[in-house]
Structure formats: structure tokens, C-alpha cells
Design a protein around this motif. Structure first.
Motif, PDB file in Angstrom:
ATOM      1  N   SER A  45      -3.150 -13.473 -13.842  1.00 55.44           N
ATOM      2  CA  SER A  45      -4.195 -13.774 -12.861  1.00 55.44           C
ATOM      3  C   SER A  45      -3.512 -14.354 -11.638  1.00 55.44           C
ATOM      4  O   SER A  45      -2.656 -15.231 -11.763  1.00 55.44           O
ATOM      5  CB  SER A  45      -5.197 -14.785 -13.412  1.00 55.44           C
ATOM      6  N   ASP A  54      -8.144  -9.193  -7.168  1.00 55.42           N
ATOM      7  CA  ASP A  54      -8.787  -8.236  -8.072  1.00 55.42           C
ATOM      8  C   ASP A  54      -7.720  -7.607  -8.964  1.00 55.42           C
ATOM      9  O   ASP A  54      -6.774  -6.999  -8.463  1.00 55.42           O
ATOM     10  CB  ASP A  54      -9.497  -7.168  -7.253  1.00 55.42           C
ATOM     11  N   PRO A  55      -7.844  -7.750 -10.289  1.00 52.21           N
ATOM     12  CA  PRO A  55      -6.826  -7.189 -11.190  1.00 52.21           C
ATOM     13  C   PRO A  55      -6.625  -5.681 -11.018  1.00 52.21           C
ATOM     14  O   PRO A  55      -5.516  -5.189 -11.240  1.00 52.21           O
ATOM     15  CB  PRO A  55      -7.366  -7.501 -12.591  1.00 52.21           C
ATOM     16  N   SER A  56      -7.650  -4.966 -10.617  1.00 51.38           N
ATOM     17  CA  SER A  56      -7.503  -3.517 -10.449  1.00 51.38           C
ATOM     18  C   SER A  56      -6.647  -3.160  -9.233  1.00 51.38           C
ATOM     19  O   SER A  56      -6.226  -2.015  -9.096  1.00 51.38           O
ATOM     20  CB  SER A  56      -8.872  -2.834 -10.356  1.00 51.38           C
ATOM     21  N   SER A  57      -6.365  -4.138  -8.372  1.00 56.16           N
ATOM     22  CA  SER A  57      -5.523  -3.872  -7.203  1.00 56.16           C
ATOM     23  C   SER A  57      -4.051  -4.186  -7.469  1.00 56.16           C
ATOM     24  O   SER A  57      -3.217  -4.013  -6.598  1.00 56.16           O
ATOM     25  CB  SER A  57      -6.011  -4.693  -6.002  1.00 56.16           C
ATOM     26  N   ILE A  59      -0.348  -3.759  -9.264  1.00 60.08           N
ATOM     27  CA  ILE A  59       0.582  -2.809  -9.876  1.00 60.08           C
ATOM     28  C   ILE A  59       1.838  -3.588 -10.251  1.00 60.08           C
ATOM     29  O   ILE A  59       2.338  -4.387  -9.461  1.00 60.08           O
ATOM     30  CB  ILE A  59       0.945  -1.674  -8.900  1.00 60.08           C
ATOM     31  N   PRO A  68       0.044   0.394 -13.442  1.00 62.83           N
ATOM     32  CA  PRO A  68      -1.169  -0.315 -13.042  1.00 62.83           C
ATOM     33  C   PRO A  68      -1.414  -1.454 -14.032  1.00 62.83           C
ATOM     34  O   PRO A  68      -1.307  -1.259 -15.249  1.00 62.83           O
ATOM     35  CB  PRO A  68      -2.264   0.747 -13.131  1.00 62.83           C
ATOM     36  N   TYR A  69      -1.715  -2.632 -13.518  1.00 62.07           N
ATOM     37  CA  TYR A  69      -1.859  -3.806 -14.372  1.00 62.07           C
ATOM     38  C   TYR A  69      -2.849  -3.569 -15.508  1.00 62.07           C
ATOM     39  O   TYR A  69      -2.571  -3.900 -16.660  1.00 62.07           O
ATOM     40  CB  TYR A  69      -2.293  -5.016 -13.534  1.00 62.07           C
ATOM     41  N   LEU A  70      -3.986  -2.975 -15.228  1.00 58.86           N
ATOM     42  CA  LEU A  70      -4.993  -2.783 -16.276  1.00 58.86           C
ATOM     43  C   LEU A  70      -4.516  -1.838 -17.371  1.00 58.86           C
ATOM     44  O   LEU A  70      -4.990  -1.912 -18.505  1.00 58.86           O
ATOM     45  CB  LEU A  70      -6.308  -2.291 -15.662  1.00 58.86           C
ATOM     46  N   GLU A  71      -3.541  -0.963 -17.072  1.00 54.66           N
ATOM     47  CA  GLU A  71      -3.007  -0.043 -18.081  1.00 54.66           C
ATOM     48  C   GLU A  71      -2.173  -0.768 -19.140  1.00 54.66           C
ATOM     49  O   GLU A  71      -2.175  -0.381 -20.303  1.00 54.66           O
ATOM     50  CB  GLU A  71      -2.157   1.049 -17.424  1.00 54.66           C
ATOM     51  N   LYS A  74      -4.028  -2.049 -22.292  1.00 54.47           N
ATOM     52  CA  LYS A  74      -4.605  -1.111 -23.262  1.00 54.47           C
ATOM     53  C   LYS A  74      -3.761  -1.046 -24.531  1.00 54.47           C
ATOM     54  O   LYS A  74      -2.547  -1.219 -24.498  1.00 54.47           O
ATOM     55  CB  LYS A  74      -4.738   0.275 -22.639  1.00 54.47           C
ATOM     56  N   LYS A  94      -2.339  -4.239  -3.908  1.00 49.87           N
ATOM     57  CA  LYS A  94      -2.744  -3.258  -2.900  1.00 49.87           C
ATOM     58  C   LYS A  94      -3.832  -3.899  -2.029  1.00 49.87           C
ATOM     59  O   LYS A  94      -4.889  -4.290  -2.530  1.00 49.87           O
ATOM     60  CB  LYS A  94      -3.276  -1.990  -3.558  1.00 49.87           C
TER      61      LYS A  94
END
Length: 131
Positions: A45, A54-57, A59, A68-71, A74, A94
């Protein structure tokens, strides 16, 4: 124990593409005395000047590859990508226009899993200078 060392002053800068600022980056060091697979990261974070990123932004860049961080969160993320002690993990955010040059207050929360122990949460806050 490692909290104050997670954020490093080295490499804080804007990221450029085709002559335009497309984001900025910070470098992290692992919060453990040895390396771990990147899939053992439970949380990164980031807050800059009090604003949550935003975590989706985000890398992650490591050994010439981008994730990508969210990847990495998984279940099917590879287990053979290691973040070794002493190595820097670059977090690229980004963001059109990047970040203003100069000093910024940065806070990172890093959570990592290790064998036989609960997730280690490290929080580090520093004033970093962005080029």
C-alpha cells in the motif's frame, strides 16, 4: 526491525514515455533477512503526500520484467520469481503528469508471508526527493 529500511531514497523519479511524464516510481527493499518469492507479497500500500495510490495503477519491476501489482496477488502467480535480500523492487505508479520534482512524504505498507509465521507487516514513512 526492517521497517525503516523498506523505502529507499535511491531511484525516486518520474517515468517518461515518448517525451511525456506517465508516472513515477519508488524502490523498496524486502522486510525480511532473506529472499522470498514475489508471490509471498500479501500487500503493498502506497501513500504519497497523504493521498492513497490506487493499487490498479501500480506495476512492479524486477530483474527486467514487469508485473501488474494485482497480478502478483492471484493464486496462479509463478512461485519461481524471487526478490532477494538487498535487491530493490521498483514500484511504478501510472499517473499522467507524474509527480512534481522535489520532496514528498511517502508511506508504504509492505506485507510478506514466510514459512511457519504470520504475515510480517512493515510500515515505513519518509520524505523522499523525486527527480
Amino acid at each position: 526491525m526492517y521497517d525503516e529500511h523498506v523505502l529507499t531514497d535511491e531511484g525516486c523519479r518520474n517515468v517518461w514515455k515518448n517525451g511525456k511524464k506517465v508516472g513515477y516510481c519508488v524502490n523498496l527493499k524486502i522486510n525480511y533477512y532473506r529472499g522470498l518469492p514475489i508471490c509471498c507479497i500479501d500487500q503493498i500500500s502506497l501513500e504519497v503526500d497523504g493521498e492513497k495510490v490506487d493499487p490498479s495503477s501500480m506495476i512492479l519491476q524486477h530483474n527486467g520484467k514487469e508485473y501488474p501489482y494485482l497480478e502478483i496477488l492471484k493464486d496462479d502467480f509463478p512461485t519461481d520469481v524471487y526478490w532477494l535480500f538487498g535487491e530493490k523492487l521498483r514500484v511504478v505508479v501510472k499517473r499522467e503528469g507524474g509527480i512534481d520534482q522535489g520532496r514528498h512524504h511517502v508511506k508504504v505498507t509492505l506485507g510478506t508471508r514466510r514459512s511457519y509465521t504470520p504475515t510480517m507487516i512493515s510500515v515505513c514513512e519518509k520524505e523522499l526527493t523525486f527527480a
